[in-house]
Design a protein around this motif. Structure first.
Motif, short mmCIF file in Angstrom:
data_model
loop_
_atom_site.label_atom_id
_atom_site.label_comp_id
_atom_site.label_asym_id
_atom_site.label_seq_id
_atom_site.Cartn_x
_atom_site.Cartn_y
_atom_site.Cartn_z
N GLY A 75 4.87 25.67 23.86
CA GLY A 75 3.83 25.30 22.90
C GLY A 75 4.02 23.98 22.21
O GLY A 75 3.22 23.62 21.34
N TYR A 76 5.05 23.21 22.56
CA TYR A 76 5.23 21.90 21.95
C TYR A 76 4.25 20.89 22.55
O TYR A 76 3.95 20.93 23.74
CB TYR A 76 6.65 21.38 22.18
CG TYR A 76 7.73 22.12 21.42
CD1 TYR A 76 8.12 21.70 20.16
CD2 TYR A 76 8.36 23.23 21.98
CE1 TYR A 76 9.13 22.37 19.47
CE2 TYR A 76 9.37 23.90 21.31
CZ TYR A 76 9.75 23.47 20.05
OH TYR A 76 10.74 24.15 19.37
N GLU A 77 3.77 19.98 21.73
CA GLU A 77 3.00 18.85 22.22
C GLU A 77 3.97 17.82 22.79
O GLU A 77 4.99 17.51 22.15
CB GLU A 77 2.19 18.23 21.07
CG GLU A 77 1.37 17.02 21.46
CD GLU A 77 0.68 16.38 20.27
OE1 GLU A 77 0.20 15.24 20.42
OE2 GLU A 77 0.63 17.02 19.19
N ILE A 78 3.69 17.29 23.96
CA ILE A 78 4.59 16.34 24.61
C ILE A 78 4.05 14.92 24.45
O ILE A 78 2.88 14.66 24.76
CB ILE A 78 4.75 16.67 26.10
CG1 ILE A 78 5.15 18.14 26.30
CG2 ILE A 78 5.77 15.73 26.74
CD1 ILE A 78 6.44 18.55 25.65
N GLU A 79 4.89 14.03 23.98
CA GLU A 79 4.53 12.61 23.86
C GLU A 79 5.52 11.79 24.67
O GLU A 79 6.70 11.72 24.32
CB GLU A 79 4.54 12.16 22.40
CG GLU A 79 3.51 12.83 21.52
CD GLU A 79 3.51 12.29 20.10
OE1 GLU A 79 4.20 11.26 19.86
OE2 GLU A 79 2.85 12.89 19.24
N GLU A 80 5.06 11.20 25.75
CA GLU A 80 5.86 10.26 26.53
C GLU A 80 5.33 8.87 26.22
O GLU A 80 4.24 8.50 26.66
CB GLU A 80 5.76 10.57 28.02
CG GLU A 80 6.35 11.91 28.41
CD GLU A 80 6.30 12.16 29.90
OE1 GLU A 80 7.11 11.55 30.63
OE2 GLU A 80 5.44 12.95 30.35
N ARG A 81 6.11 8.11 25.47
CA ARG A 81 5.61 6.83 24.95
C ARG A 81 6.79 5.94 24.55
O ARG A 81 7.95 6.35 24.58
CB ARG A 81 4.73 7.08 23.72
CG ARG A 81 5.43 7.83 22.57
CD ARG A 81 4.56 7.89 21.35
NE ARG A 81 5.07 8.70 20.27
CZ ARG A 81 6.01 8.32 19.39
NH1 ARG A 81 6.57 7.11 19.51
NH2 ARG A 81 6.40 9.12 18.42
N SER A 82 6.48 4.72 24.17
CA SER A 82 7.49 3.82 23.63
C SER A 82 7.96 4.35 22.27
O SER A 82 7.17 4.91 21.51
CB SER A 82 6.94 2.41 23.46
OG SER A 82 6.61 1.86 24.72
N ILE A 83 9.25 4.16 22.00
CA ILE A 83 9.82 4.56 20.72
C ILE A 83 10.51 3.34 20.11
O ILE A 83 11.49 2.83 20.63
CB ILE A 83 10.84 5.70 20.87
CG1 ILE A 83 10.22 6.90 21.60
CG2 ILE A 83 11.38 6.12 19.51
CD1 ILE A 83 11.22 8.00 21.92
N ASP A 84 9.96 2.86 19.00
CA ASP A 84 10.56 1.75 18.27
C ASP A 84 11.73 2.30 17.46
O ASP A 84 11.61 3.35 16.82
CB ASP A 84 9.52 1.13 17.34
CG ASP A 84 10.00 -0.17 16.72
OD1 ASP A 84 11.03 -0.16 16.02
OD2 ASP A 84 9.33 -1.19 16.93
N PRO A 85 12.88 1.63 17.46
CA PRO A 85 14.02 2.15 16.68
C PRO A 85 13.73 2.31 15.20
O PRO A 85 14.35 3.14 14.53
CB PRO A 85 15.13 1.12 16.94
CG PRO A 85 14.48 -0.05 17.56
CD PRO A 85 13.25 0.43 18.23
N GLU A 86 12.75 1.55 14.67
CA GLU A 86 12.39 1.71 13.26
C GLU A 86 11.85 3.12 12.99
O GLU A 86 11.94 3.64 11.87
CB GLU A 86 11.35 0.67 12.86
CG GLU A 86 11.90 -0.73 12.68
CD GLU A 86 12.87 -0.82 11.51
OE1 GLU A 86 12.68 -0.09 10.52
OE2 GLU A 86 13.80 -1.64 11.58
N GLU A 87 11.30 3.76 14.03
CA GLU A 87 10.77 5.10 13.88
C GLU A 87 11.87 6.11 13.58
O GLU A 87 11.62 7.17 12.99
CB GLU A 87 10.03 5.50 15.16
CG GLU A 87 9.27 6.80 15.07
CD GLU A 87 8.45 7.10 16.32
OE1 GLU A 87 7.96 8.25 16.45
OE2 GLU A 87 8.30 6.20 17.16
#
Length: 341
Positions: free
Chosen positions: A259-271
């Motif tokens: 049931g988790y939403e999956i996000e495959e995307r860029s990840i900025d280290p500031e995040e």
């Protein structure tokens, strides 16, 4: 069978089983005899292509003792497919996937008596090296090669077992070169080794370096990286710059089914700064399974992820994955390959 140390008392991957499988190619298809042979040293020419031009690839997967006492290899087909692709990328003699599939099964079955009970497992290391003796072959591929599969009874990958890890974010040094990022070859690991060791020399608490070259998080030296909270699982989208982890894909499929939403995307280290205050982070890989992250060192700041301990979502996903691996839960994805054991 030779008496061996307890795999939980020695470093991961330093005990080797008594049997292995081998196949050789000599300007043609690989010839595999169909049976395991005693583990032992190889003899290759000092002029072998692999020693001069890096014509080597490998895989890493595991066989697990099941709760009913049987034995199964986890995601064998996916690892075979990735190794076939790696051989093509490095222009090594083409691997017949069916041959590698059978070699892996035969090696595991021959070493079945050395498979430790959970949480231990049998690590499987298929390897392919170029053996043609020709130091003038810098601009052409090897025509001969050796394909082999060895096994190691193993315990935990990280010293201390399942514990919160400390990562150092590196934003300048690249993890590897883009065209080989998705290939499991030694050069990728060698490239990450020096900066990781240098970082560890300056801070003994560091377990891994998290590469975020030019502000784009990809992976550590040996694992894929994830963020997770109660609703979402986030990881870097695939491209050729980093390894397409089989455990990574397993986590994504499993998390979606939970049931988790999956996000495959860029990840900025500031995040990471904001995420550490409310979410969790973990690493994934065949050796590490799912390893929780407790601390992230980023631009002079120490970010404590959650309360610094393994998070509930991380451990939920880890246990769900392990349960499938060891046969304690159904396998709706068809990930287990039963073998004689």
């Amino acid at each position: 069978m030779t008496e061996k140390p307890d795999p939980f008392t020695v470093p991961f991957g330093t005990i080797f089983c008594d049997w292995m499988t081998t196949a050789r190619a000599d300007d043609g298809p690989y010839v595999y005899g169909g049976v395991a042979e005693p583990f032992g040293d190889f003899s290759i020419s000092p002029a072998a292509h692999v020693l001069h031009y890096g014509s080597a690839i490998f895989e890493g997967l595991k066989a697990h003792r099941q709760v009913d006492g049987s034995l199964a290899i986890f995601r064998l087909d996916s690892h075979v497919a990735r190794m076939v692709a790696s051989a093509e990328r490095l222009r090594l003699p083409a691997i017949d996937g069916d041959v590698l599939h059978q070699m892996s099964i035969d090696a595991v079955e021959a070493n079945a008596g050395e498979v430790p009970d959970p949480p231990g497992s049998l690590y499987i290391r298929p390897t392919l090296i170029g053996t043609e003796p020709d130091i003038g072959a810098a601009a052409r591929p090897t025509r001969s090669a050796l394909l082999y599969v060895v096994n190691c009874p193993v315990g935990d990958y990280f010293k201390g077992g399942v514990r919160p890890l400390t990562l150092l974010v590196e934003t300048e040094i690249p993890r590897t070169v883009p065209q080989f990022g998705m290939v499991k070859c030694g050069g990728n690991y060698a490239m990450a080794l020096a900066p990781t060791l240098d970082a560890m020399a300056g801070n003994e608490a560091i377990d891994q370096m998290l590469f975020a070259t030019d502000g784009d998080i990809t992976e550590t030296g040996a694992s894929n990286f994830f963020l997770v909270d109660d609703e979402r699982v986030v990881t870097r989208h695939l491209d050729e710059s980093f390894l397409h982890g089989v455990t990574r894909s397993s986590v994504i499929e499993l998390a979606a089914s939970l049931g988790y939403e999956i996000e495959e995307r860029s990840i900025d280290p500031e995040e990471l700064v904001e995420w550490a205050e409310r979410g969790e982070a973990f690493l994934s890989g065949t050796a590490a399974v799912l390893a929780p992250v407790g601390t992230i060192l980023y631009e002079g700041k120490t970010l404590t992820v959650g309360d610094g301990q393994p998070g509930a979502n991380t451990m939920r996903l880890r246990q769900a994955l392990v349960d499938i691996q060891i046969g304690a839960a159904p396998d709706p994805f068809g990930w287990r390959t039963p073998v004689k054991g």
